[in-house]
Design an enzyme around this catalytic site. Structure first.
Site, PDB file in Angstrom:
ATOM      1  N   GLU A 172       0.942  -1.186  -0.058  1.00  0.00           N
ATOM      2  CA  GLU A 172       0.149  -0.143  -0.001  1.00  0.00           C
ATOM      3  C   GLU A 172       0.898   1.240   0.077  1.00  0.00           C
ATOM      4  O   GLU A 172       0.774   1.923   0.834  1.00  0.00           O
ATOM      5  CB  GLU A 172      -0.807  -0.057   1.226  1.00  0.00           C
ATOM      6  CG  GLU A 172      -1.913  -1.136   0.967  1.00  0.00           C
ATOM      7  CD  GLU A 172      -3.117  -1.320   2.100  1.00  0.00           C
ATOM      8  OE1 GLU A 172      -2.693  -0.659   3.302  1.00  0.00           O
ATOM      9  OE2 GLU A 172      -3.879  -2.105   1.997  1.00  0.00           O
ATOM     10  N   GLU A 416     -13.385  -8.909   8.350  1.00  0.00           N
ATOM     11  CA  GLU A 416     -11.958  -8.450   8.631  1.00  0.00           C
ATOM     12  C   GLU A 416     -11.343  -9.368   9.711  1.00  0.00           C
ATOM     13  O   GLU A 416     -12.098  -9.709  10.927  1.00  0.00           O
ATOM     14  CB  GLU A 416     -12.038  -7.098   9.375  1.00  0.00           C
ATOM     15  CG  GLU A 416     -10.672  -6.574   9.820  1.00  0.00           C
ATOM     16  CD  GLU A 416      -9.608  -6.242   8.920  1.00  0.00           C
ATOM     17  OE1 GLU A 416      -9.941  -5.777   7.707  1.00  0.00           O
ATOM     18  OE2 GLU A 416      -8.713  -7.030   9.062  1.00  0.00           O
ATOM     19  N   GLU A 509      -8.852   3.897  -0.733  1.00  0.00           N
ATOM     20  CA  GLU A 509      -9.272   4.323   0.879  1.00  0.00           C
ATOM     21  C   GLU A 509      -7.859   5.534   1.252  1.00  0.00           C
ATOM     22  O   GLU A 509      -8.047   6.320   2.212  1.00  0.00           O
ATOM     23  CB  GLU A 509      -8.922   3.284   1.689  1.00  0.00           C
ATOM     24  CG  GLU A 509      -7.474   2.310   1.500  1.00  0.00           C
ATOM     25  CD  GLU A 509      -7.542   1.115   2.454  1.00  0.00           C
ATOM     26  OE1 GLU A 509      -8.672   0.749   3.118  1.00  0.00           O
ATOM     27  OE2 GLU A 509      -6.494   0.272   2.185  1.00  0.00           O
TER      28      GLU A 509
HETATM   29  C1  NOJ Z   1      -8.677  -1.940   4.847  1.00  0.00           C
HETATM   30  C2  NOJ Z   1      -9.512  -2.308   3.654  1.00  0.00           C
HETATM   31  O1  NOJ Z   1      -8.530  -2.131   2.488  1.00  0.00           O
HETATM   32  C3  NOJ Z   1     -10.741  -1.415   3.893  1.00  0.00           C
HETATM   33  O2  NOJ Z   1     -11.456  -1.499   2.504  1.00  0.00           O
HETATM   34  C4  NOJ Z   1     -11.386  -1.760   5.243  1.00  0.00           C
HETATM   35  O3  NOJ Z   1     -12.567  -0.936   5.215  1.00  0.00           O
HETATM   36  C5  NOJ Z   1     -10.570  -1.749   6.246  1.00  0.00           C
HETATM   37  N1  NOJ Z   1      -9.466  -2.222   6.223  1.00  0.00           N
HETATM   38  C6  NOJ Z   1     -11.427  -2.345   7.490  1.00  0.00           C
HETATM   39  O4  NOJ Z   1     -11.657  -3.815   7.301  1.00  0.00           O
HETATM   40 CA    CA Z   2      -6.049  -1.906   2.481  1.00  0.00          CA
END
Ligand code: NOJ
Ligand code: CA
Length: 704
Positions: A172, A416, A509
């Site tokens: 990232e 998650e 993000e």
């Molecule tokens: C990182 C992910 O890339 C994102 O899309 C997600 O909302 C968050 N983690 C929380 O799981």
């Molecule tokens: Ca991510």
């Protein structure tokens, strides 16, 4: 769907004691030479149109605890060439049919003194080279531990590279564009913060790595079919311009536990003097096994919206309460907790998204933060974070299932794991069963934070095996998987097309975490997307996040027209319209493009491309005569010139062009766009200005 309707495989076998072998690509533009040095070290080199692309480079593996590594003292005991030609149909893709055509050389080597055999298999395509190590079943080489793979890629010059820093845990990062010789000095600047990261060298970079030589040759290094092996980074010897493989270690520092018979992943070198051909390459997919799923009827491309961007931007929260300093699942009693009033995944709000999806024709709604545990979800090496089946008190699974069903919308599950891979495996069957019972056909998984078991990395062999285990287990439950923070893909979606998405790069993000470089999206298709589609989550219309989330001062570095183009330039069978409903409602005319754009294609034409600067692609929507075009542009404003000669001759079409307005700029005026409709034919030429960080999107519908 693994239908093979044109396949030929011709094998020429001959025994040889020669120490050198040559292989040519089907059309003859590539030449690969294999030879042993005087001390029996295997080497290869690669030429494209008579130019050196990979200079003589060593091959081999350093072993741990073995008397001798697999590096030298080899003799050639057998050598076989073959040619292969098939055309196969992907379940989903950029094109309806893919040709897999290569010439192959398999060299069997025997090591003097140890009597151990390895095979090095080379496949030379018209777009580049793939090769791998094979460890056949034998008495003297059964179990072994890799200390390091020693595969070299000796570059012929000080190329320009688009690179991210070598890392065992994350991709990232923003890309840095520099000469190879500049990587060392730029490396610390290239590493921004991440919840989990570990670099290993100032000259370490990740694949897929995109380079360009001074004389205009584009070279891409990556790997294909990363299965039961650790992920490869590259380490550069910047005096000699030689890259060497650097595998991701496990918790003990070991780099691979191998049991023969087995193979390494393919090491790939995609090459062309035309950047568009790099984007068009199907070599990575072709080096993977054919589809292993018998019935693929349940695997479908998905366009979706979701309760997501609001949490990413801090407008709302994943968590339900502020009452607890820490959570212990099963012990913490949520029924007595005071709701924090900011929890996004509440039934009423999710219903607004279901209504919106239904009204505008989206297939699915993703909801994050629906399950207990988010108040305390990563860090602390916490093993048991989520159970993936227990919702918060304000999220009514049954009601939402019924409601979504009545509206013709599918719910998308979120798991998650916060890096706790063992915990996820423990719960996987129950979690997938829960999905089946409640109408969820796709899951977004995530691996934020350091991996558990402690000391393992996101890219270690056993964690690669975890991601693979999840994909294969999902097949049993007919579930499509979109993994975030997992290892970057290597074409495995050919074999397991239920793997419809992956993140494994800096996605949208980060536009809410400080922003990404405006030319990021002109590089990703040359790097991250070489291995497979990305869940980039485009479609942001409000670039000033503070307008709806007062504490977030981050700006989205893109124009609105650029955001539309991403649905075409960032190929994926899984596409999100990521922004908030209220932001789409402000721009209904531009939103129309996101509603119309297809997610599955029968043809793709790369019209213009230069990594870091621009990409223009036209795609034909599967099963129709309609086309969509996307252009994304980097920092420098540019006029794109294209001809629509791919349209059917003699037919008329209506093109709707969504473009940057004259005064658009990603920083100062990102929402300035124009929409115009014109009649076009296969003779139409278009000239279109794209702003800094801008672009355009076109939908072309046949006139009936
Ligand atoms: C990182 C992910 O890339 C994102 O899309 C997600 O909302 C968050 N983690 C929380 O799981
Ligand atoms: Ca991510």
């Amino acid at each position: 769907m693994k239908k093979l309707f044109l396949a030929s495989f011709i094998l020429f076998a001959f025994s040889s004691i020669a120490t050198a072998q040559q292989l040519k690509s089907p059309q003859g533009e590539f030449e690969m030479n294999f030879s042993l040095t005087s001390d029996g070290t295997p080497t290869y080199s690669l030429k494209y149109k008579n130019k050196e692309v990979v200079k003589t480079s060593k091959l081999g593996l350093e072993l741990k605890n073995d008397k001798k590594s697999l590096l030298n003292d080899f003799t050639i005991v057998d050598s076989k060439t073959a040619t292969f030609d098939e055309t196969w149909k992907p379940v989903w893709g950029e094109v309806a049919q893919i040709r897999n055509h290569y010439n192959e050389l398999a060299v069997t080597l025997n090591q003097k003194g140890t009597d151990r055999k390895i095979v090095i298999r080379f496949r030379l395509f018209d777009d580049g080279l793939g090769f791998r190590y094979e460890f056949p079943s034998q008495k003297n080489l059964v179990y072994f531990v890799i200390k390091e793979e020693r595969t070299q890629f000796a570059m012929a010059g000080n190329h320009t590279a688009h690179w991210i820093s070598g890392d065992y845990d994350t991709q990232e990062y923003d890309y840095t564009t520099s000469k190879l010789s500049e990587i060392r000095n730029l490396s610390s600047k290239a590493r921004s913060e991440n919840a989990s990261q570990e670099g290993f060298s100032d000259t370490g970079v990740q694949t897929s790595l995109m380079m360009k030589s001074n004389d205009g040759i584009y070279i891409n290094l990556h790997e294909a079919a990363l299965i039961n092996y650790s992920c490869m980074n590259l380490n550069l010897d910047d005096k000699k311009m030689i890259f060497e493989s650097h595998l991701t270690p496990d918790a003990k520092g070991d780099k691979g536990y191998i049991q023969a018979p087995s193979t390494s992943p393919w090491r790939t070198v995609i090459v062309s003097d035309d950047a568009r051909e790099i984007l068009d390459s199907k070599m990575t997919l072709n080096l993977n096994d054919p589809c292993k799923i018998e019935d693929t009827s349940w695997i479908k491309p998905v366009k979706y919206v979701g309760v997501w961007w609001e949490m990413i931007t801090n407008k709302s929260t994943w968590s339900y309460t502020n009452d607890f300093p820490a959570i212990q699942l099963g012990i913490t009693d949520y029924s007595k907790a005071k709701p924090n009033g900011t929890h996004g995944a509440n039934t009423a709000h999710v219903k607004e998204y279901i209504d919106f999806a239904s009204k505008h024709g989206f297939d699915g709604v993703l909801v994050e933060g629906w399950n207990q545990g988010w108040e305390d979800w990563f860090g602390h090496a916490k093993d048991y974070v989520f159970d993936f089946v227990t919702p918060y008190p304000d999220f009514d699974v049954k009601d939402l299932h019924e409601y979504a069903k009545s509206k013709g919308v599918k719910m998308i599950m979120h798991h998650e794991t916060s890096g706790s891979t063992r915990n996820y495996e423990r719960h996987l069957d129950k979690a997938f069963k829960f999905m089946n019972d409640n109408g969820y056909e796709a899951v977004k998984t995530g691996y934020v934070g350091p991996i558990l078991p402690v000391g393992e990395h996101h890219y270690s062999q056993s964690i690669i095996n975890h991601y693979q285990y999840v994909i294969e287990k999902a097949v049993d439950y007919k579930i499509m998987v979109n993994a975030h923070e997992a290892v970057r893909p290597t074409g495995i979606c050919r074999t397991y097309p239920n793997m419809i998405g992956n993140e494994a790069a800096r996605g949208t993000e980060f536009q809410a975490f400080g922003g990404s470089k405006p030319n990021h999206v002109t590089i990703l298709p040359f790097t991250r997307l070489i291995g497979g589609p990305m869940d980039y989550t485009p479609g942001i219309f409000e670039m000033n996040i503070q307008k709806f989330s007062p504490t977030n001062t981050s700006k989205v570095n893109s124009t609105l027209a650029n955001q539309l183009a991403l649905y075409v330039t960032m190929y994926s069978p899984l596409q999100m319209a990521a922004d908030l409903i209220e932001n789409y409602n402000q721009f209904p005319d531009a939103f129309q493009f996101i509603k119309d754009v297809a997610v599955d294609w029968s043809e793709s034409k790369y019209l213009e491309a230069e990594p870091g600067d621009y990409i223009t692609v036209a795609r034909k929507a599967k099963g129709t005569n309609n086309w969509f075009i996307g252009n994304v542009n980097g920092e420098t404003p540019r006029t794109s010139n294209i001809t629509l000669n791919f349209l059917e001759k003699g037919k008329k079409y209506t093109a709707t062009i969504y473009a940057d307005a004259k005064d658009a700029h990603y920083k100062t005026n990102p929402q300035a766009y124009t929409i115009r409709k014109i009649t076009v034919t296969s003779k139409t030429k278009l000239s279109q200005l794209s702003a800094s960080g801008g672009g355009y999107a076109i939908s072309i519908v046949e006139n009936k």
